[in-house]
Design a protein around this motif. Structure first.
Motif, mmCIF file in Angstrom:
data_model
loop_
_atom_site.group_PDB
_atom_site.id
_atom_site.type_symbol
_atom_site.label_atom_id
_atom_site.label_comp_id
_atom_site.label_asym_id
_atom_site.label_seq_id
_atom_site.Cartn_x
_atom_site.Cartn_y
_atom_site.Cartn_z
ATOM 1 N N UNK A 296 44.327 49.206 35.687
ATOM 2 C CA UNK A 296 43.688 50.168 34.985
ATOM 3 C C UNK A 296 44.505 51.242 34.510
ATOM 4 N N UNK A 297 45.649 51.426 34.822
ATOM 5 C CA UNK A 297 46.625 52.320 34.431
ATOM 6 C C UNK A 297 47.009 52.026 33.029
ATOM 7 N N UNK A 298 46.851 51.011 32.572
ATOM 8 C CA UNK A 298 47.366 50.584 31.156
ATOM 9 C C UNK A 298 46.192 49.926 30.274
ATOM 10 N N UNK A 299 44.885 50.116 30.945
ATOM 11 C CA UNK A 299 43.723 49.102 30.163
ATOM 12 C C UNK A 299 42.310 49.539 31.059
ATOM 13 N N UNK B 236 38.332 45.742 42.675
ATOM 14 C CA UNK B 236 39.475 46.704 43.405
ATOM 15 C C UNK B 236 40.669 46.378 42.893
ATOM 16 N N UNK B 237 41.035 45.110 43.046
ATOM 17 C CA UNK B 237 42.398 44.697 42.705
ATOM 18 C C UNK B 237 42.686 44.872 41.069
ATOM 19 N N UNK B 238 41.762 44.527 40.336
ATOM 20 C CA UNK B 238 41.950 44.579 38.908
ATOM 21 C C UNK B 238 42.097 46.076 38.464
ATOM 22 N N UNK C 235 48.130 36.884 43.806
ATOM 23 C CA UNK C 235 48.844 37.060 45.403
ATOM 24 C C UNK C 235 47.564 37.862 46.384
ATOM 25 N N UNK C 236 47.173 38.784 45.781
ATOM 26 C CA UNK C 236 46.154 39.501 46.550
ATOM 27 C C UNK C 236 44.846 38.898 46.819
ATOM 28 N N UNK C 237 44.498 38.384 45.688
ATOM 29 C CA UNK C 237 43.194 37.578 45.700
ATOM 30 C C UNK C 237 43.303 36.364 46.818
#
Length: 461
Positions: free
Chosen positions: A370-373, A363-365, A405-407
């Motif tokens: 996802x908006x650039x890859x 989800x974090x990835x 940081x999110x991880x």
């Protein structure tokens, strides 16, 4: 960053919607869909696409559709057979061409701008937004009539029309029925666009566009088909006109030059209506194709995390790499992300906790990249990302820091969740296997340096 994401999410569908409303406007202007008369009621609803554009898109779109509406009205008013009151809408038949342009185009563009702004203010209102949407759509017909009659009174006072004609017509059955139809259609469209089903459909269409699932090779056949369709429609219209004139001539009806021109004028309207219908069908087929493409994409997705699996990720990367250009100042990046000591999590916390961590990492990835890859899960605890948008190294580092940081914030008793990341830059069209090996090399370096870090490779000369 959030504003940019929203912009990328909304603009493509808004563009399609604007194109569809423009085509619908032309279709309604040149058919009984927009103008019909049933005694004793005369109903005109050709202005409804303008209201829909203002409500669903914004003032700029409604002004543009209003311009199309005015242009269509001006063309219809340019035929010699129209009444004297209608001729003032044509710069070719009236004595004051500039005034006619202001009447035909200016009043409709102003109508689109005003209604677009009213809808904008209604949507900004937190209370009774839906009610205001309906009210604005309901009074749309009266506002349109008021603007047109006001322009006529100011620019062509000798015709004898003014805003008083709108006031006299407010309570007529045709006006009330048209206003009700306008209110219900716009309100219904507004509600439809805010349903979960529509949002899901829009997200699917955006996913197909964002990750370039559509092969560019289909563009040439599509363009050829559209060109052939346009030529064929023109040939049909021309053939029909010539055959009709031939039948009239052989039947003893010799038409004057003005009558021939009137028939040609009507045939142009028929052609424009036909082309707008063809365009709407083509647009529908585009969405059907995209939906089918998305279903194929969904079949290649990982069941746990919802992102692409290995069999879906690598073929898509090959397609993207084959259709992308990576300048040295804006290289692409191929990343491998590995969760540190993931086996310990499964052994100590259980597989449900491990599945939760995998889902959150995916989800974090998706959220960050996802908006650039494109993001995929290529192994048990291993993910991969191909970034093909314009992104600088500094921006990449910021995004990676945010991801790390999110991880770190993922709750896991007794274990600090972290990731090691290897990043290989992409400046030329490269084989995905080679990029994978390069990124895996940098991942190895990150793990040797103590894990919980990323290593970005340098661009070779």
């Amino acid at each position: 960053m959030k504003a940019n994401k929203n912009l990328q999410q909304e603009l493509p569908l808004r563009g399609y919607l604007l194109a569809a409303l423009t085509a619908i406007e032309l279709l309604m202007s040149f058919s009984f869909l927009g103008y019909f008369h049933v005694e004793p009621i005369s109903i005109t609803i050709a202005f409804i696409p303008v209201l829909l554009a203002g409500c669903l898109i914004g003032p700029g779109a409604s002004s543009l559709v209003g311009l199309v509406f005015g242009t269509a009205s001006m063309w219809k008013a340019s035929a010699p057979y129209v009444t004297a009151a209608d001729r003032v809408f044509s710069p070719f038949l009236s004595s004051r061409p500039v005034a006619s342009l202001l009447l035909s185009l200016g009043s409709r563009v102003l109508f689109g701008l005003i209604t677009g702004l009213l809808f904008y203010l209604a949507k900004k209102s937190r209370r009774h937004c839906s009610l205001w949407i309906f009210v604005i759509a309901f009074i749309g017909r009266a506002l349109h009539s008021a603007l047109v009659y006001t322009f006529m009174g100011l620019l062509f006072p000798e015709i004898g029309f003014s805003i008083h004609n709108t006031l006299e017509d407010l309570g007529s059955p045709g006006n009330l029925l048209t206003s009700l139809i306008s209110g219900l259609l716009v309100f219904g469209a507004w509600k439809l666009c805010h349903t979960k089903s529509f949002r899901k459909f829009a997200q699917r269409m955006m996913t197909v566009k964002r990750i370039r699932l559509i092969d560019r090779r289909i563009l040439i056949p599509v363009i050829c088909v559209m060109a052939v369709t346009l030529l064929s429609a023109g040939a049909i219209a021309l053939y029909f006109l010539q055959r009709m004139l031939h039948v009239l001539d052989t039947s003893g009806y010799h038409l004057s030059g003005e009558t021939n021109y009137n028939l040609f004028h009507l045939q142009i309207q028929f052609l424009l209506g036909l082309l707008s219908l063809v365009f709407l069908v083509a647009l529908f087929l585009v969405f059907v194709y995209r939906h089918t493409t998305y279903l194929s994409y969904e079949a290649r997705s990982d069941a746990l995390t919802g992102i692409l699996n290995r069999n879906g990720f690598f073929p898509l990367c090959e397609n993207i790499l084959a259709n992308s250009i990576f300048p040295r100042e804006f290289p692409g990046y191929f990343m491998i992300v590995d969760i540190d000591y993931f086996k310990n999590v499964n052994d100590s916390q259980g597989h449900p906790k491990g599945d939760e961590i995998l889902t959150l990492v995916a989800h974090y990835l998706q959220e960050i990249f996802s908006y650039s890859g494109v993001v995929g899960r290529i192994g048990g605890d291993e993910f991969a990302v191909l970034l093909y948008g314009t992104i600088r190294r500094e921006e990449l580092e910021t995004s990676l820091d945010t991801f790390m940081e999110k991880v770190h914030g993922i709750p896991c008793t007794g274990i600090n969740v972290s990731c090691s990341i290897g990043v290989a830059p992409v400046t030329t069209v490269q084989d995905t296997d080679l990029l994978y090996r390069q990124a895996d090399h940098y991942l190895y370096l990150a793990k040797n340096q103590g894990r919980d870090r990323y290593v970005i490779g340098t661009i070779s000369n």
